[in-house]
Scaffold this motif. Structure first.
Motif, mmCIF file in Angstrom:
data_model
loop_
_atom_site.group_PDB
_atom_site.id
_atom_site.type_symbol
_atom_site.label_atom_id
_atom_site.label_comp_id
_atom_site.label_asym_id
_atom_site.label_seq_id
_atom_site.Cartn_x
_atom_site.Cartn_y
_atom_site.Cartn_z
ATOM 1 N N TYR A 1 14.332 12.553 7.765
ATOM 2 C CA TYR A 1 13.176 12.537 8.681
ATOM 3 C C TYR A 1 13.663 12.517 10.127
ATOM 4 C CZ TYR A 1 8.783 11.377 10.914
ATOM 5 O OH TYR A 1 7.676 11.414 11.729
ATOM 6 N N ILE B 1 10.267 7.863 18.437
ATOM 7 C CA ILE B 1 9.261 7.511 19.454
ATOM 8 C C ILE B 1 9.540 6.113 20.005
ATOM 9 C CG2 ILE B 1 6.780 7.238 19.915
ATOM 10 C CD1 ILE B 1 7.493 10.056 19.170
ATOM 11 N N LEU C 1 7.969 -3.917 6.913
ATOM 12 C CA LEU C 1 6.727 -4.667 6.704
ATOM 13 C C LEU C 1 5.573 -3.701 6.482
ATOM 14 C CD1 LEU C 1 5.770 -7.682 7.072
ATOM 15 C CD2 LEU C 1 5.202 -7.043 9.414
ATOM 16 N N TRP D 1 10.195 7.531 1.626
ATOM 17 C CA TRP D 1 10.670 8.323 2.763
ATOM 18 C C TRP D 1 12.183 8.339 2.775
ATOM 19 C CZ3 TRP D 1 7.506 11.036 6.001
ATOM 20 C CH2 TRP D 1 6.149 10.722 5.983
ATOM 21 N N SER E 1 0.810 -1.215 0.000
ATOM 22 C CA SER E 1 0.000 0.000 0.000
ATOM 23 C C SER E 1 0.850 1.274 0.000
ATOM 24 C CB SER E 1 -0.885 -0.004 1.245
ATOM 25 O OG SER E 1 -0.075 -0.012 2.400
ATOM 26 N N THR F 1 0.939 7.841 11.270
ATOM 27 C CA THR F 1 1.072 6.788 10.259
ATOM 28 C C THR F 1 -0.243 6.411 9.568
ATOM 29 O OG1 THR F 1 3.010 5.830 11.341
ATOM 30 C CG2 THR F 1 1.708 4.332 9.970
ATOM 31 N N THR G 1 1.969 6.482 15.667
ATOM 32 C CA THR G 1 1.935 7.941 15.559
ATOM 33 C C THR G 1 2.234 8.363 14.132
ATOM 34 O OG1 THR G 1 4.270 8.033 16.239
ATOM 35 C CG2 THR G 1 2.636 8.288 17.962
ATOM 36 N N ILE H 1 -2.365 5.317 4.992
ATOM 37 C CA ILE H 1 -2.881 3.996 4.623
ATOM 38 C C ILE H 1 -4.353 4.145 4.220
ATOM 39 C CG2 ILE H 1 -3.328 1.663 5.477
ATOM 40 C CD1 ILE H 1 -0.921 2.084 7.385
ATOM 41 N N ASP I 1 7.812 -0.932 10.060
ATOM 42 C CA ASP I 1 7.607 0.160 9.107
ATOM 43 C C ASP I 1 7.817 -0.368 7.693
ATOM 44 O OD1 ASP I 1 7.603 3.485 9.517
ATOM 45 O OD2 ASP I 1 8.203 2.760 7.532
ATOM 46 N N GLN I 2 7.051 0.173 6.776
ATOM 47 C CA GLN I 2 7.106 -0.263 5.383
ATOM 48 C C GLN I 2 8.372 0.230 4.669
ATOM 49 O OE1 GLN I 2 4.303 1.836 2.833
ATOM 50 N NE2 GLN I 2 3.468 -0.123 2.224
ATOM 51 N N SER I 3 8.939 1.329 5.183
ATOM 52 C CA SER I 3 10.053 1.970 4.482
ATOM 53 C C SER I 3 11.403 1.437 4.973
ATOM 54 C CB SER I 3 9.980 3.487 4.710
ATOM 55 O OG SER I 3 11.231 4.077 4.485
ATOM 56 N N GLY J 1 4.409 1.606 12.393
ATOM 57 C CA GLY J 1 4.849 2.750 11.592
ATOM 58 C C GLY J 1 5.897 3.508 12.384
ATOM 59 N N CYS J 2 6.977 2.801 12.749
ATOM 60 C CA CYS J 2 7.950 3.343 13.718
ATOM 61 C C CYS J 2 8.834 4.434 13.127
ATOM 62 C CB CYS J 2 8.812 2.218 14.279
ATOM 63 S SG CYS J 2 9.825 1.389 13.026
ATOM 64 N N GLY J 3 8.846 4.565 11.782
ATOM 65 C CA GLY J 3 9.673 5.599 11.177
ATOM 66 C C GLY J 3 11.130 5.435 11.564
ATOM 67 N N MET K 1 6.993 16.081 15.109
ATOM 68 C CA MET K 1 6.268 14.812 15.152
ATOM 69 C C MET K 1 6.577 14.075 16.462
ATOM 70 S SD MET K 1 5.255 15.605 12.304
ATOM 71 C CE MET K 1 3.909 14.465 12.267
HETATM 72 C C1 LIG Z 1 5.372 10.468 9.377
HETATM 73 S S1 LIG Z 1 6.122 8.913 9.572
HETATM 74 C C2 LIG Z 1 5.846 8.644 11.317
HETATM 75 C C3 LIG Z 1 6.981 7.901 11.962
HETATM 76 C C4 LIG Z 1 6.940 7.837 13.487
HETATM 77 N N1 LIG Z 1 5.842 7.027 13.956
HETATM 78 C C5 LIG Z 1 6.851 9.221 14.080
HETATM 79 O O1 LIG Z 1 5.839 9.556 14.701
HETATM 80 O O2 LIG Z 1 7.822 9.994 13.908
HETATM 81 C C6 LIG Z 1 4.962 7.794 8.843
HETATM 82 C C7 LIG Z 1 5.510 6.399 8.741
HETATM 83 O O3 LIG Z 1 4.472 5.505 8.376
HETATM 84 C C8 LIG Z 1 5.044 4.498 7.584
HETATM 85 N N2 LIG Z 1 3.989 3.809 6.845
HETATM 86 C C9 LIG Z 1 3.097 4.338 5.980
HETATM 87 N N3 LIG Z 1 2.303 3.368 5.480
HETATM 88 C C10 LIG Z 1 2.696 2.210 6.055
HETATM 89 C C11 LIG Z 1 2.261 0.851 5.942
HETATM 90 N N4 LIG Z 1 1.250 0.510 5.135
HETATM 91 N N5 LIG Z 1 2.896 -0.086 6.671
HETATM 92 C C12 LIG Z 1 3.926 0.250 7.490
HETATM 93 N N6 LIG Z 1 4.377 1.515 7.630
HETATM 94 C C13 LIG Z 1 3.774 2.479 6.923
HETATM 95 C C14 LIG Z 1 5.988 5.276 6.682
HETATM 96 O O4 LIG Z 1 6.927 4.431 6.048
HETATM 97 C C15 LIG Z 1 6.581 6.259 7.660
HETATM 98 O O5 LIG Z 1 7.757 5.788 8.239
#
Ligand SMILES: C[S@@+](CC[C@H](N)C(=O)[O-])C[C@H]1O[C@@H](n2cnc3c(N)ncnc32)[C@H](O)[C@@H]1O
Length: 250
Positions: free
Chosen positions: A12, A48, A87, A7, A2, A106, A104, A110, A65-67, A42-44, A19
């Protein structure tokens, strides 16, 4: 899969102070005892997750995290001993259910929240809790309106003709219904305004808020686009965040 954008995890990590401040408030809502196993969905780059780990002296965190770029940055920040996985949350399946989920900034990336909430519900043990925050209904409406005037200019318009905004800014009522339909026994959802003035507005906008726009443009137009956006926004740059907060129990 998805994925709606790429990123840059290192950038970031450097500029995501606003954030982190928002995310720490969500972490506090989990009110951990220190022994739990917690999924950071979505640990980025792990800012956090790092704060989460400090609250788990006798517990454990799993960062998903997907990235790959974000997870690389998280590994640099957290070291090799932390369980980090590249993932898609829409394909999440854990070996053992966790006690709690933190997420957070994230969920609005989606599009399929029904599937997302089913996956997250399945990852929690009976009685498990989720505290989450993401962009909600009305998020960055003012900013997006101003940016739309830039996108309408000739040099950009053609490139955005078929472009659809990637964000899923859901409201509290529909989100609560989705959470209950996914199996959560209770779900509290509310919108909170959280305007921010980033310290590094150019990078913050280009990397985070307007990343999807920038990635739609050829490299040679990107700096010009950011100049035009910043001229249009004026000073100070205010990002009119409206966050959707979720507290749900299995
Ligand atoms: C703005 S960042 C937030 C990162 C962290 N949680 C923070 O608050 O700083 C959004 C994150 O969501 C992840 N993300 C978006 N869609 C996702 C999905 N389908 N599965 C896993 N991670 C996803 C992105 O790769 C990105 O790292």
């Amino acid at each position: 899969m998805s994925r709606v954008r790429d990123w840059d995890g290192a950038t970031y990590d450097r500029i995501s102070g606003p954030m982190e401040a928002l995310g720490l408030e969500v972490l506090a809502r989990l009110d951990l005892t220190g022994t739990e196993v917690v999924l950071d969905a979505g640990c980025g780059s792990g800012r956090i997750t790092e704060a989460l780990l400090e609250q788990l002296p006798n517990g454990r965190a799993i960062g998903v995290d997907q990235s790959a770029s974000m997870v690389d940055a998280a590994r640099r920040r957290l070291g090799p001993g932390v369980d980090l996985r590249v993932l898609d949350l829409l394909e999440l399946e854990l070996e053992q259910p966790v006690d709690a989920i933190l997420s957070t900034a994230t969920f609005h990336w989606i599009s399929d929240h029904d599937l997302l909430f089913r996956r997250l519900h399945a990852a929690l043990r009976p009685g498990g809790r989720m505290a989450a925050q993401c962009g909600g209904e009305g998020n960055i409406d003012i900013l997006r309106g101003r940016v739309a005037t830039v996108l309408a200019r000739e040099r950009y318009a053609e490139r955005f003709a078929d472009w659809r905004p990637p964000w899923n800014y859901a409201g509290p009522t529909e989100t609560r219904e989705r959470l209950l339909a996914a199996g959560f026994s209770s779900a509290e959802c509310r919108l909170t305004p959280a305007p921010r003035q980033p310290d590094h507005p150019r990078e913050f906008l280009a990397t985070i808020v307007l990343g999807p726009h920038v990635q739609q443009l050829p490299v040679e137009l990107r700096e010009r686009f950011m100049d035009d956006v910043l001229d249009t926004l004026g000073e100070p740059v205010v990002v009119d965040y409206i966050r959707l907060n979720i507290d749900a129990v299995v």
